[in-house]
Scaffold this motif. Structure first.
Motif, short mmCIF file in Angstrom:
data_model
loop_
_atom_site.label_atom_id
_atom_site.label_comp_id
_atom_site.label_asym_id
_atom_site.label_seq_id
_atom_site.Cartn_x
_atom_site.Cartn_y
_atom_site.Cartn_z
N VAL A 170 0.84 -1.21 0.00
CA VAL A 170 0.00 0.00 0.00
C VAL A 170 0.87 1.25 0.00
N ARG A 171 1.91 1.26 0.81
CA ARG A 171 2.81 2.42 0.85
C ARG A 171 3.44 2.69 -0.51
N ALA A 172 3.88 1.62 -1.17
CA ALA A 172 4.50 1.78 -2.49
C ALA A 172 3.50 2.34 -3.50
N ALA A 173 2.27 1.81 -3.49
CA ALA A 173 1.26 2.29 -4.42
C ALA A 173 0.90 3.75 -4.14
N MET A 174 0.90 4.15 -2.87
CA MET A 174 0.62 5.56 -2.54
C MET A 174 1.78 6.45 -2.99
N ASP A 175 3.01 5.97 -2.84
CA ASP A 175 4.16 6.75 -3.32
C ASP A 175 4.07 6.95 -4.83
N LEU A 176 3.49 5.96 -5.53
CA LEU A 176 3.34 6.05 -6.99
C LEU A 176 2.04 6.74 -7.39
N GLU A 177 1.29 7.22 -6.39
CA GLU A 177 0.03 7.94 -6.60
C GLU A 177 -1.00 7.12 -7.37
N ARG A 178 -1.04 5.84 -7.07
CA ARG A 178 -2.03 4.96 -7.70
C ARG A 178 -3.27 4.86 -6.80
N TYR A 179 -3.85 6.02 -6.54
CA TYR A 179 -4.92 6.10 -5.55
C TYR A 179 -6.16 5.32 -5.96
N ARG A 180 -6.60 5.48 -7.18
CA ARG A 180 -7.82 4.79 -7.60
C ARG A 180 -7.64 3.28 -7.59
N ASP A 181 -6.47 2.81 -7.96
CA ASP A 181 -6.22 1.37 -7.94
C ASP A 181 -6.26 0.81 -6.52
N LEU A 182 -5.93 1.66 -5.55
CA LEU A 182 -5.85 1.20 -4.16
C LEU A 182 -7.21 1.10 -3.48
N ILE A 183 -8.21 1.76 -4.00
CA ILE A 183 -9.49 1.82 -3.29
C ILE A 183 -10.07 0.43 -3.07
N THR A 184 -10.16 -0.37 -4.14
CA THR A 184 -10.72 -1.72 -4.01
C THR A 184 -9.87 -2.57 -3.08
N GLU A 185 -8.55 -2.48 -3.21
CA GLU A 185 -7.65 -3.27 -2.36
C GLU A 185 -7.84 -2.92 -0.89
N LEU A 186 -7.90 -1.63 -0.59
CA LEU A 186 -8.03 -1.22 0.81
C LEU A 186 -9.41 -1.54 1.37
N ARG A 187 -10.44 -1.48 0.55
CA ARG A 187 -11.77 -1.89 1.04
C ARG A 187 -11.74 -3.37 1.45
N SER A 188 -11.06 -4.19 0.66
CA SER A 188 -10.94 -5.61 1.01
C SER A 188 -10.12 -5.80 2.29
N LEU A 189 -9.06 -5.00 2.43
CA LEU A 189 -8.19 -5.14 3.60
C LEU A 189 -8.90 -4.74 4.89
#
Length: 251
Positions: A170-189
């Motif tokens: 998650v930290r790496a994806a946030m550093d890469l500003e992949r915010y929209r891609d992270l939404i589904t992943e974080l909802r699952s987490l």
């Protein structure tokens, strides 16, 4: 030959897969796999199977389970298995396997690469290797085994390593500003780890970064109510700060 414990336990070769049917035989196999290429004492096997309530026949029964495993390996996976894989080594037994045949070791190797990339400031590499590490998992470790106190320590340790790798991803994806891609992943987490405030905090933040402020505030309220009702706790400083970031982002 592959030994898989990151999910239901399984032994597989290029032709077929084998899983013991008897619960205690599964436990013995799991203990041997988790300590692969190390001596597992008969005492440890008995402790795992019965704890403080070992029967008088514990030694004989544990040896019978080893015999059953060897026999099943020969029947299910071929003549080359059995004595060659489960080796008698006083005061116990060794599961003798080549490097790279255990899924847990493959996971740890990939996770180590991800941590090395993170230390070097390589967000792309961190994201790539964390995802590769997490793909090794097929479910909860030893999901189909009634673990005793010895195996439970291993399961807890593996779960912690998995959460650590998920956080790094998650930290790496946030550093890469992949915010929209992270939404589904974080909802699952947050569904999988409802009391992990860090995941809740990141969900609030990525929703805000993606321009979904109302959903971000809703995610904050859900976390706050969960913590209050289930644990009697208020939100952490970081979670409150994420809420303030949303409120402060209004035009």
């Amino acid at each position: 030959m592959e030994f898989k414990v990151l999910g239901p336990i399984q032994v597989a070769n290029e032709r077929l897969a084998y899983t013991p049917s008897a619960p205690k035989v599964k436990q013995v196999l799991a203990l041997l796999v988790m300590r692969a290429n190390q001596i597992v004492t008969l005492e440890s096997i008995i402790d795992e199977l019965w704890g403080d309530h070992a029967p008088r026949t514990a030694v004989t029964t544990a040896q019978t389970y080893i015999y059953q495993l060897r026999k099943d390996f020969v029947v299910e996976l071929g003549e080359e298995c059995g004595e060659r894989i489960i080796v008698t080594a006083r005061p116990g037994y060794v599961l003798s396997v080549p490097e790279g045949s255990l899924d847990v070791h493959n996971f740890e190797r990939l996770a180590d690469r991800a941590h090395a990339c993170s230390t070097a400031g390589d967000a792309e590499g961190t994201a790539r290797w964390t995802q590769a590490a997490l793909r090794v998992w097929r479910g909860s470790p030893l999901a189909d085994i009634p673990c005793g106190r010895v195996l439970q320590d291993y399961v807890s340790n593996l779960q912690e390593k998995r959460v650590s790798t998920q956080e790094l991803s998650v930290r790496a994806a946030m550093d890469l500003e992949r915010y929209r891609d992270l939404i589904t992943e974080l909802r699952s987490l947050v569904m999988e780890y409802p009391f992990n405030e860090w995941f809740h905090t990141q969900l609030v933040r990525v929703l805000n970064k993606a321009g979904r402020r109302v959903e971000a505030l809703h995610a904050y309220q859900e976390a706050r109510v969960l913590l209050r009702d289930e644990l009697g706790l208020g939100p952490s400083h970081e979670l409150r700060r994420a809420q303030q970031e949303v409120l402060g982002s209004a035009p």
